[in-house]
Design an enzyme around this catalytic site. Structure first.
Site, mmCIF file in Angstrom:
data_model
loop_
_atom_site.group_PDB
_atom_site.id
_atom_site.type_symbol
_atom_site.label_atom_id
_atom_site.label_comp_id
_atom_site.label_asym_id
_atom_site.label_seq_id
_atom_site.Cartn_x
_atom_site.Cartn_y
_atom_site.Cartn_z
ATOM 1 N N ASP A 1 0.866 -1.183 0.000
ATOM 2 C CA ASP A 1 0.000 0.000 0.000
ATOM 3 C C ASP A 1 0.905 1.237 0.000
ATOM 4 O OD1 ASP A 1 -2.162 1.894 0.601
ATOM 5 O OD2 ASP A 1 -3.335 0.128 1.077
ATOM 6 N N HIS B 1 2.185 2.112 -3.189
ATOM 7 C CA HIS B 1 1.225 3.036 -3.787
ATOM 8 C C HIS B 1 1.696 4.483 -3.735
ATOM 9 C CE1 HIS B 1 -2.331 -0.028 -3.365
ATOM 10 N NE2 HIS B 1 -1.293 -0.507 -4.034
#
Ligand SMILES: *[C@@H]1O[C@H](CO)[C@@H](O)[C@H](O)[C@H]1NC(C)=O
Ligand SMILES: *[C@@H]1O[C@H](CO)[C@@H](O)[C@H](O)[C@H]1NC(C)=O
Ligand SMILES: *[C@@H]1O[C@H](CO)[C@@H](O)[C@H](O)[C@H]1NC(C)=O
Ligand SMILES: *[C@@H]1O[C@H](CO)[C@@H](O)[C@H](O)[C@H]1NC(C)=O
Length: 400
Positions: free
Chosen positions: A224, A247
């Site tokens: 993430d 991310h």
């Protein structure tokens, strides 16, 4: 001193001793080895109580400095709470060479919000060590769509001041790796984060409701956000961070609630993004909120095939559209600088500003931004409700 009267000599010696004893008590330095509290360095038996007892002894010792020492070995740990305030003015946890491992059954950590939680401490540092939460079985549970616990953050600091986290590795966390929540004066340096690129919600370092936070020279590969910057973050500097897979470095998600403290004074400098889903991102849910983002400097970033190198997304909706709020976001974003951002974009739209119609972005400045697709194809930019200016070389051509 031969000619001095005796009482002079004795007074002098007494004063000298007094000074020395004071000096030594103010520099008192005490070590607490977890092995002395019954920890098992083979990882066969659980060491939770030993860590907890060693912390309590160090914390309540008093004096200038106390350390919990964790020697080389593997230590099996369930959730542990390291609670303050402490009587000792500085407490350090030194783990060089040690690996802490989570229990094989993911439900043991998964039922707790954090694995290692430091709460209400000040002048506390954590040095070295590998934290292995062994989170992959929980990720598999989440992927299967079964009913699973949320999972634990590996290392969390809450309500704490003057914190140092140095040369530590976190791998395979169940949820976030490191979280800084309601803290002041935090220094994170030389941290390594490792987890699978597909692992769910494994943010590298999450900061929220905290001020004066410095994150230096860290290497983050996870599933993430490499770093996520939540509501109420002020005075955060990030310098020398490598991200990928992951991310990106994200401000947000914001507008989780209607009443939300803003994000202010953020500097992100000298970063590298390799094969990430995003580079430098600001994201808010499409929900009414009085939150804001003000004063952000993104300076000197290198993109290596990053998907969305520069992105502001005020219609953030990572899941099914029908489950998202689908309102107009009203988080106000202003004064954001992008300077010296270059490299390659994995998607044709290298710069995307999707701002709020109700509260458009203002004061966006781009200076010396150069992003190409692999093979030197030109990239595009896309703007909605975004105001500002482009200076120097800017490729893709600015739509501000
Ligand atoms: C933190 O350290 C500073 C500097 O040594 C000291 O003055 C202060 O009292 C310490 N704070 C606590 C709560 O012990
Ligand atoms: C991680 O958990 C699995 C069970 O889910 C277990 O088989 C394995 O031994 C654990 N690994 C470590 C390093 O503890
Ligand atoms: C942020 O930094 C500025 C300037 O360094 C300082 O004046 C301000 O008090 C800091 N804000 C917080 C919330 O600590
Ligand atoms: C930039 O960050 C890298 C680590 O990612 C570090 O090795 C390098 O020295 C930094 N450069 C500058 C100019 O600070």
């Amino acid at each position: 001193m031969a000619n001095l009267p005796d009482h002079f000599v004795w007074t002098f010696l007494f004063l000298l001793l007094l000074v020395l004893s004071r000096a030594s008590s103010s520099t008192s330095f005490t070590l607490f080895d977890v092995l002395d509290f019954g920890a098992d360095p083979t990882g066969a038996a659980d060491s939770t109580q030993a860590f907890s007892d060693a912390w309590m002894s160090a914390c309540s010792r008093g004096g200038f400095f106390a350390a919990v020492v964790v020697r080389s070995g593997r230590y099996l740990l369930e959730p542990v709470r390291f609670r303050g305030p402490c009587k000792s003015r500085h407490v350090s946890v030194r783990m060089g060479g040690a690996t802490l491992v989570g229990p094989p059954d993911y439900r043991v950590l998964g039922g707790s919000s954090s694995w290692l939680n430091f709460d209400g401490v000040s002048n506390t540092s954590v040095h070295g060590g590998v934290l292995d939460a062994n989170g992959s079985s929980l990720w598999a549970c989440k992927d299967s769509g079964r009913d699973c616990p949320n999972g634990a953050t590996t290392l969390s600091f809450t309500n704490s001041n003057n914190i140092r986290i140095k040369d530590l590795t976190s791998m395979d966390s169940q949820m976030f790796h490191i979280s800084i929540n309601r803290c002041r004066n935090v220094h994170v340096q030389g941290v390594r984060v490792k987890a699978d690129g597909d692992s769910p919600n494994t943010d590298g370092i999450h900061v929220q409701l905290s001020s004066n936070v410095l994150i230096l020279r860290s290497d983050i590969a996870t599933g993430d956000d490499c770093i996520s910057i939540g509501p109420g973050t002020r005075n955060l500097t990030i310098h020398g961070v490598r991200c990928g897979p992951g991310h990106g470095i994200s401000i947000g998600s914001l507008a989780r609630s209607e009443n939300e403290p803003g994000v202010q004074n953020i500097i992100v400098k000298n970063t590298t993004f390799q094969g990430t889903q995003n580079g430098l991102r600001i994201k808010s849910w499409a929900r009414h909120s009085n939150g804001f983002v003000r004063g952000v400097h993104f300076i000197d970033a290198r993109m290596i095939n990053a998907h969305n190198p520069i992105i502001i997304d005020q219609n953030y909706c990572p899941y099914d559209r029908r489950t998202c709020p689908n309102q107009e976001s009203s988080v106000k974003i202003s004064d954001v600088l992008y300077r010296g951002i270059q490299g390659t974009s994995a998607s044709p739209v290298a710069v995307r500003f999707d701002c709020s119609a109700k509260n458009p972005c203002t004061g966006i400045r781009m200076r010396n931004v150069y992003l190409m697709r692999l093979g030197d194809e030109v990239t595009q930019s896309s703007c909605a409700n975004a105001n500002g200016e482009a200076l120097g070389t800017v490729q893709p051509r600015s739509c501000l």
